[in-house]
Design an enzyme around this catalytic site. Structure first.
Site, mmCIF file in Angstrom:
data_model
loop_
_atom_site.group_PDB
_atom_site.id
_atom_site.type_symbol
_atom_site.label_atom_id
_atom_site.label_comp_id
_atom_site.label_asym_id
_atom_site.label_seq_id
_atom_site.Cartn_x
_atom_site.Cartn_y
_atom_site.Cartn_z
ATOM 1 N N LYS A 196 0.854 -1.207 0.000
ATOM 2 C CA LYS A 196 0.000 0.000 0.000
ATOM 3 C C LYS A 196 0.882 1.247 0.000
ATOM 4 O O LYS A 196 0.558 2.255 -0.626
ATOM 5 C CB LYS A 196 -0.942 -0.026 1.213
ATOM 6 N N GLU A 278 0.773 13.610 4.734
ATOM 7 C CA GLU A 278 1.401 12.442 5.368
ATOM 8 C C GLU A 278 2.726 12.078 4.680
ATOM 9 O O GLU A 278 3.190 10.955 4.794
ATOM 10 C CB GLU A 278 0.427 11.264 5.320
HETATM 11 O O1 KPL Z 1 -4.981 5.951 -0.846
HETATM 12 C C1 KPL Z 1 -5.067 6.801 -1.698
HETATM 13 C C2 KPL Z 1 -5.022 8.194 -1.252
HETATM 14 O O2 KPL Z 1 -5.496 9.075 -1.930
HETATM 15 O O3 KPL Z 1 -4.494 8.404 -0.137
HETATM 16 C C3 KPL Z 1 -5.164 6.431 -3.143
HETATM 17 C C4 KPL Z 1 -5.264 4.938 -3.251
HETATM 18 C C5 KPL Z 1 -3.961 6.936 -3.863
HETATM 19 C C6 KPL Z 1 -6.426 6.899 -3.835
HETATM 20 O O4 KPL Z 1 -6.449 8.220 -4.162
#
Ligand code: KPL
Length: 319
Positions: A196, A278
């Site tokens: 992720k 973040e």
């Molecule tokens: O997790 C995401 C985010 O925006 O923080 C994604 C998967 C990139 C989707 O926009």
């Protein structure tokens, strides 16, 4: 039926409210921890579900429901805290609550980026009574429309797994998997978090820097940057003892770009609304782990620096 609220969510942002909605819908007793709340109260939440693919003519019905907000020192019945604050808020938000939570209360972190689990594990592991720490990641799409109003914008995989201390009680494990569509419990959560991280380390900073939606990143001109960020990430992960399939990681990034093409990433939205991002827990984390292994990570360092620059410009009022 037992009506005692035993699950608390810390962080009432879009993801916190989505998880709350899903748990309430599955019949669980859930509330939010009000960090500044002096006395208990109730809050009405609104949720607009996803339009189903075979029913796109019909407007989805907004659902309203009420959940309790607890004061931070009234958490005696809580057995599971799901932490949905931003990665950079986890320690400051959670550490003062630990003394108010029963000793057998389990903590589950659910945020983008990595890092807080390393600082938190010693605080959990050493506790008398058997606390435990689990980690999770979700790709469900959700948008906060007003303070207490959210709209689901996409389905997606949610993964949970054990990290430190005692494992989560089977009752709560089952309940989470039952309540959250597309969720699974995995034996090894850290590799899932790295995967992720790969999605967030490419899509998030690049959409923020280039002020574009996720789909724009499918253009060939972004290919080399995405590739370089991923090469470094996979190399650093390997040195951290996590073996990732380089090809699969890139495929996953491009799949997310395609599936969320019209969306603006959370980092793009943070920059657009002049909020802190973040980035330190995403590309910053990769750079810190690279440094720990004496590796260089120029592509990640570059986007980390550019996003910090955007944050600083907003801070100084330049736009
Ligand atoms: O997790 C995401 C985010 O925006 O923080 C994604 C998967 C990139 C989707 O926009």
């Amino acid at each position: 039926m037992n009506d005692v609220v035993d699950i608390a969510i810390l962080g009432a942002g879009a993801v916190g409210q989505l998880i709350c909605h899903q748990l309430v819908t599955a019949g669980m007793n859930v509330g939010f921890i009000g960090r500044n709340a002096l006395r208990p109260s109730q809050q009405t939440l609104s949720f607009t579900p996803l339009v189903s693919a075979n029913n796109c003519q019909q407007q989805p019905q907004e659902i309203h429901y009420s959940v309790p907000i607890f004061a931070a020192d009234a958490l005696d019945n809580i057995r599971l805290v799901i932490v949905c604050v931003k990665a950079y808020q986890v320690l400051d938000a959670l550490a003062p609550l630990l003394k108010h939570l029963p000793s057998q209360c389990h903590i589950l972190l659910l945020h983008n980026g990595m890092g807080p689990h390393l600082a938190l594990a010693p605080l959990i592991d050493g506790q008398a009574g058997g606390r435990g720490l689990s980690l999770g990641t979700t790709s469900q799409g959700v948008l906060r429309q007003t303070r207490w109003q959210i709209k689901q914008t996409g389905q997606g995989l949610t993964q949970f797994g054990h990290f430190a201390g005692l494992p989560l009680d089977e009752h709560y494990r089952r309940a989470l998997l039952h309540a959250i569509p597309g969720s699974e419990w995995v034996d090894a959560i850290i590799p899932c978090l790295w995967q992720k991280l790969a999605v967030n380390a490419t899509i998030n900073p690049l959409t923020a820097i280039h002020n574009c939606n996720n789909g724009t990143l499918a253009q060939p001109k972004f290919y080399d940057t995405i590739s370089n960020i991923l090469d470094e990430l996979v190399n650093v992960a390997t040195h951290d003892g996590i073996s990732l399939d380089r090809h699969y990681v890139q495929e996953r990034v491009y799949r997310v770009i395609e599936l969320t093409a019209a969306n603006y990433s959370s980092m793009h939205q943070d920059i657009a609304h002049q909020r802190r991002t973040e980035i330190d827990q995403i590309n910053g984390y990769i750079c810190e782990r690279a440094k720990a292994h004496n590796l260089s990570a120029p592509a990640n360092t570059k986007v980390w620096g550019l996003v910090k620059q955007l944050e600083a410009e907003h801070h100084r009022g330049i736009s």
